[in-house]
Each structure stands twice: as structure tokens, then as C-alpha cells.
Scaffold this motif. Structure first.
Motif, PDB file in Angstrom:
ATOM      1  N   ALA A  94       0.827  -1.210   0.000  1.00 34.27           N
ATOM      2  CA  ALA A  94       0.000   0.000   0.000  1.00 34.27           C
ATOM      3  C   ALA A  94       0.863   1.262   0.000  1.00 34.27           C
ATOM      4  CB  ALA A  94      -0.920   0.000   1.212  1.00 34.27           C
ATOM      5  N   LEU A  95       2.045   1.204   0.593  1.00 37.84           N
ATOM      6  CA  LEU A  95       2.899   2.386   0.694  1.00 37.84           C
ATOM      7  C   LEU A  95       3.911   2.505  -0.432  1.00 37.84           C
ATOM      8  CD1 LEU A  95       3.590   2.444   4.524  1.00 37.84           C
ATOM      9  CD2 LEU A  95       1.962   3.807   3.228  1.00 37.84           C
ATOM     10  N   SER A  96       4.282   1.380  -1.026  1.00 35.53           N
ATOM     11  CA  SER A  96       5.267   1.401  -2.095  1.00 35.53           C
ATOM     12  C   SER A  96       4.879   0.361  -3.138  1.00 35.53           C
ATOM     13  CB  SER A  96       6.664   1.106  -1.542  1.00 35.53           C
ATOM     14  OG  SER A  96       7.593   1.107  -2.591  1.00 35.53           O
ATOM     15  N   HIS A  97       4.335   0.830  -4.225  1.00 28.48           N
ATOM     16  CA  HIS A  97       3.798  -0.056  -5.262  1.00 28.48           C
ATOM     17  C   HIS A  97       4.848  -1.030  -5.800  1.00 28.48           C
ATOM     18  CE1 HIS A  97       0.752  -1.265  -8.115  1.00 28.48           C
ATOM     19  NE2 HIS A  97       1.654  -1.210  -9.081  1.00 28.48           N
ATOM     20  N   GLY A  98       6.118  -0.659  -5.721  1.00 28.59           N
ATOM     21  CA  GLY A  98       7.182  -1.505  -6.238  1.00 28.59           C
ATOM     22  C   GLY A  98       7.573  -2.654  -5.318  1.00 28.59           C
ATOM     23  N   LEU A  99       7.041  -2.677  -4.101  1.00 30.02           N
ATOM     24  CA  LEU A  99       7.361  -3.746  -3.161  1.00 30.02           C
ATOM     25  C   LEU A  99       6.196  -4.727  -3.069  1.00 30.02           C
ATOM     26  CD1 LEU A  99       9.041  -1.784  -0.233  1.00 30.02           C
ATOM     27  CD2 LEU A  99      10.143  -3.247  -1.923  1.00 30.02           C
ATOM     28  N   PRO A 100       6.357  -5.899  -3.640  1.00 36.10           N
ATOM     29  CA  PRO A 100       5.264  -6.875  -3.576  1.00 36.10           C
ATOM     30  C   PRO A 100       5.154  -7.486  -2.181  1.00 36.10           C
ATOM     31  CG  PRO A 100       7.174  -7.861  -4.599  1.00 36.10           C
ATOM     32  CD  PRO A 100       7.509  -6.407  -4.358  1.00 36.10           C
ATOM     33  N   ARG A 101       3.978  -7.934  -1.867  1.00 37.19           N
ATOM     34  CA  ARG A 101       3.717  -8.632  -0.604  1.00 37.19           C
ATOM     35  C   ARG A 101       3.031  -9.948  -0.940  1.00 37.19           C
ATOM     36  NH1 ARG A 101       4.366  -5.346   3.871  1.00 37.19           N
ATOM     37  NH2 ARG A 101       3.093  -6.742   5.120  1.00 37.19           N
ATOM     38  N   ALA A 102       3.326 -10.964  -0.176  1.00 33.69           N
ATOM     39  CA  ALA A 102       2.744 -12.286  -0.403  1.00 33.69           C
ATOM     40  C   ALA A 102       1.793 -12.624   0.742  1.00 33.69           C
ATOM     41  CB  ALA A 102       3.842 -13.341  -0.496  1.00 33.69           C
ATOM     42  N   GLN A 103       0.687 -13.248   0.387  1.00 33.82           N
ATOM     43  CA  GLN A 103      -0.315 -13.627   1.383  1.00 33.82           C
ATOM     44  C   GLN A 103      -0.805 -15.031   1.064  1.00 33.82           C
ATOM     45  OE1 GLN A 103      -3.840 -11.189   1.313  1.00 33.82           O
ATOM     46  NE2 GLN A 103      -4.262 -11.591   3.469  1.00 33.82           N
ATOM     47  N   LEU A 104      -0.993 -15.833   2.096  1.00 35.57           N
ATOM     48  CA  LEU A 104      -1.522 -17.183   1.933  1.00 35.57           C
ATOM     49  C   LEU A 104      -2.974 -17.122   1.499  1.00 35.57           C
ATOM     50  CD1 LEU A 104      -0.608 -20.169   2.441  1.00 35.57           C
ATOM     51  CD2 LEU A 104      -1.786 -19.986   4.632  1.00 35.57           C
ATOM     52  N   THR A 105      -3.340 -17.938   0.526  1.00 29.37           N
ATOM     53  CA  THR A 105      -4.740 -18.007   0.085  1.00 29.37           C
ATOM     54  C   THR A 105      -5.443 -19.146   0.833  1.00 29.37           C
ATOM     55  OG1 THR A 105      -4.253 -19.576  -1.669  1.00 29.37           O
ATOM     56  CG2 THR A 105      -4.131 -17.213  -2.242  1.00 29.37           C
ATOM     57  N   VAL A 106      -6.734 -19.235   0.626  1.00 29.66           N
ATOM     58  CA  VAL A 106      -7.508 -20.337   1.208  1.00 29.66           C
ATOM     59  C   VAL A 106      -6.985 -21.670   0.670  1.00 29.66           C
ATOM     60  CG1 VAL A 106      -9.806 -21.376   1.331  1.00 29.66           C
ATOM     61  CG2 VAL A 106      -9.540 -18.902   1.580  1.00 29.66           C
ATOM     62  N   ALA A 107      -6.671 -21.705  -0.611  1.00 32.92           N
ATOM     63  CA  ALA A 107      -6.125 -22.929  -1.201  1.00 32.92           C
ATOM     64  C   ALA A 107      -4.774 -23.279  -0.580  1.00 32.92           C
ATOM     65  CB  ALA A 107      -5.987 -22.776  -2.717  1.00 32.92           C
ATOM     66  N   GLY A 108      -3.989 -22.269  -0.236  1.00 31.38           N
ATOM     67  CA  GLY A 108      -2.712 -22.499   0.426  1.00 31.38           C
ATOM     68  C   GLY A 108      -2.893 -23.105   1.805  1.00 31.38           C
ATOM     69  N   ARG A 109      -3.862 -22.587   2.551  1.00 29.85           N
ATOM     70  CA  ARG A 109      -4.153 -23.159   3.872  1.00 29.85           C
ATOM     71  C   ARG A 109      -4.675 -24.580   3.720  1.00 29.85           C
ATOM     72  NH1 ARG A 109      -3.671 -22.019   8.768  1.00 29.85           N
ATOM     73  NH2 ARG A 109      -3.415 -19.815   8.423  1.00 29.85           N
ATOM     74  N   ASP A 110      -5.533 -24.811   2.742  1.00 28.16           N
ATOM     75  CA  ASP A 110      -6.047 -26.167   2.504  1.00 28.16           C
ATOM     76  C   ASP A 110      -4.913 -27.139   2.197  1.00 28.16           C
ATOM     77  OD1 ASP A 110      -8.636 -25.294   2.926  1.00 28.16           O
ATOM     78  OD2 ASP A 110      -9.151 -25.227   0.788  1.00 28.16           O
ATOM     79  N   TYR A 111      -3.936 -26.686   1.400  1.00 28.55           N
ATOM     80  CA  TYR A 111      -2.783 -27.535   1.087  1.00 28.55           C
ATOM     81  C   TYR A 111      -2.026 -27.894   2.366  1.00 28.55           C
ATOM     82  CZ  TYR A 111       1.893 -28.928  -0.156  1.00 28.55           C
ATOM     83  OH  TYR A 111       3.087 -29.609  -0.209  1.00 28.55           O
ATOM     84  N   LEU A 112      -1.737 -26.899   3.186  1.00 30.49           N
ATOM     85  CA  LEU A 112      -1.002 -27.162   4.422  1.00 30.49           C
ATOM     86  C   LEU A 112      -1.769 -28.106   5.345  1.00 30.49           C
ATOM     87  CD1 LEU A 112       0.360 -23.578   5.197  1.00 30.49           C
ATOM     88  CD2 LEU A 112       1.666 -25.562   4.382  1.00 30.49           C
ATOM     89  N   GLU A 113      -3.071 -27.945   5.405  1.00 34.56           N
ATOM     90  CA  GLU A 113      -3.888 -28.846   6.234  1.00 34.56           C
ATOM     91  C   GLU A 113      -3.911 -30.255   5.660  1.00 34.56           C
ATOM     92  OE1 GLU A 113      -7.686 -26.923   6.682  1.00 34.56           O
ATOM     93  OE2 GLU A 113      -6.867 -25.423   8.046  1.00 34.56           O
ATOM     94  N   ALA A 114      -4.013 -30.377   4.342  1.00 35.59           N
ATOM     95  CA  ALA A 114      -4.034 -31.690   3.719  1.00 35.59           C
ATOM     96  C   ALA A 114      -2.710 -32.427   3.926  1.00 35.59           C
ATOM     97  CB  ALA A 114      -4.322 -31.557   2.212  1.00 35.59           C
ATOM     98  N   GLU A 115      -1.604 -31.678   3.973  1.00 35.79           N
ATOM     99  CA  GLU A 115      -0.289 -32.275   4.207  1.00 35.79           C
ATOM    100  C   GLU A 115       0.022 -32.416   5.692  1.00 35.79           C
ATOM    101  OE1 GLU A 115       1.954 -33.420   1.837  1.00 35.79           O
ATOM    102  OE2 GLU A 115       0.240 -33.130   0.484  1.00 35.79           O
ATOM    103  N   GLN A 116      -0.955 -32.028   6.534  1.00 30.96           N
ATOM    104  CA  GLN A 116      -0.833 -32.070   8.002  1.00 30.96           C
ATOM    105  C   GLN A 116       0.370 -31.267   8.487  1.00 30.96           C
ATOM    106  OE1 GLN A 116      -0.963 -36.253   9.034  1.00 30.96           O
ATOM    107  NE2 GLN A 116      -3.135 -36.377   8.573  1.00 30.96           N
ATOM    108  N   LEU A 117       0.559 -30.101   7.876  1.00 34.14           N
ATOM    109  CA  LEU A 117       1.641 -29.202   8.272  1.00 34.14           C
ATOM    110  C   LEU A 117       1.177 -28.120   9.237  1.00 34.14           C
ATOM    111  CD1 LEU A 117       3.400 -28.904   4.801  1.00 34.14           C
ATOM    112  CD2 LEU A 117       4.155 -30.220   6.787  1.00 34.14           C
TER     113      LEU A 117
END
Length: 89
Positions: free
Chosen positions: A65-88
Motif C-alpha cells: 500500500a505504501l510502495s507499489h514496487g514492493l510486492p507482498r505475499a499472502q496465503l490463500t484459502v487454497a494455500g491453507r487447505d494444502y497445508l492442512e491436507a499435508e498435516q503441516l
């Protein structure tokens, strides 16, 4: 880096994002987290892994939000589902 190491790196990134969820993280803490997990990667390699995870819809990349050139990464619902399916989480 072989396929097993790449899988472990991607899982480490997802776990770090899960710990920060629902917040997003910029590259610097993700690089630090990868180093703590035993991976020596540069920002270019991190960006490649994040692009792969985003392509699989496990991570969402958004500009800061403060610097358009700096990307940020966020876990998606599918990412959480993957971690749960792998029991991580």
C-alpha cells in the motif's frame, strides 16, 4: 536445488505465510525465514518460488500500500487447505 529441496522450501514459505496470516509479508522476512529453515536463496529465487506458488493459487501477490514496487505475499484459502491436507498445520 533438487525437487525435494524445492518442495521443502515451498512448504517453508507457505508455513511462514500461514504464521503471518491474515497479514501479508514482503520479501525480506520471507528471505530471512528461508535462511532460518536452512535455505540460501536470493531475492530472484524467492520471487520465482512465489510466482510458482501464485500460479498454483496457493499464494496471492499484491503491491504494498505504501510502495507499489514492493510486492507482498499472502496465503490463500487454497494455500491453507494444502497445508492442512499435508498435516503441516
Amino acid at each position: 536445488m533438487n525437487a525435494t529441496q524445492r518442495l521443502l522450501l515451498r512448504q517453508a514459505i507457505l508455513l511462514q505465510l500461514a504464521a503471518a496470516s491474515p497479514a501479508s509479508l514482503p520479501p525480506a522476512p520471507l528471505l530471512h525465514g528461508a535462511a532460518l529453515a536452512g535455505f540460501r536463496i536470493d531475492e530472484q529465487a524467492l520471487q520465482a518460488e512465489l510466482a510458482y506458488l501464485a500460479g498454483k493459487n496457493l499464494v496471492q501477490i499484491t503491491p504494498s500500500a505504501l510502495s507499489h514496487g514492493l510486492p507482498r505475499a499472502q496465503l490463500t484459502v487454497a494455500g491453507r487447505d494444502y497445508l492442512e491436507a499435508e498435516q503441516l498445520v
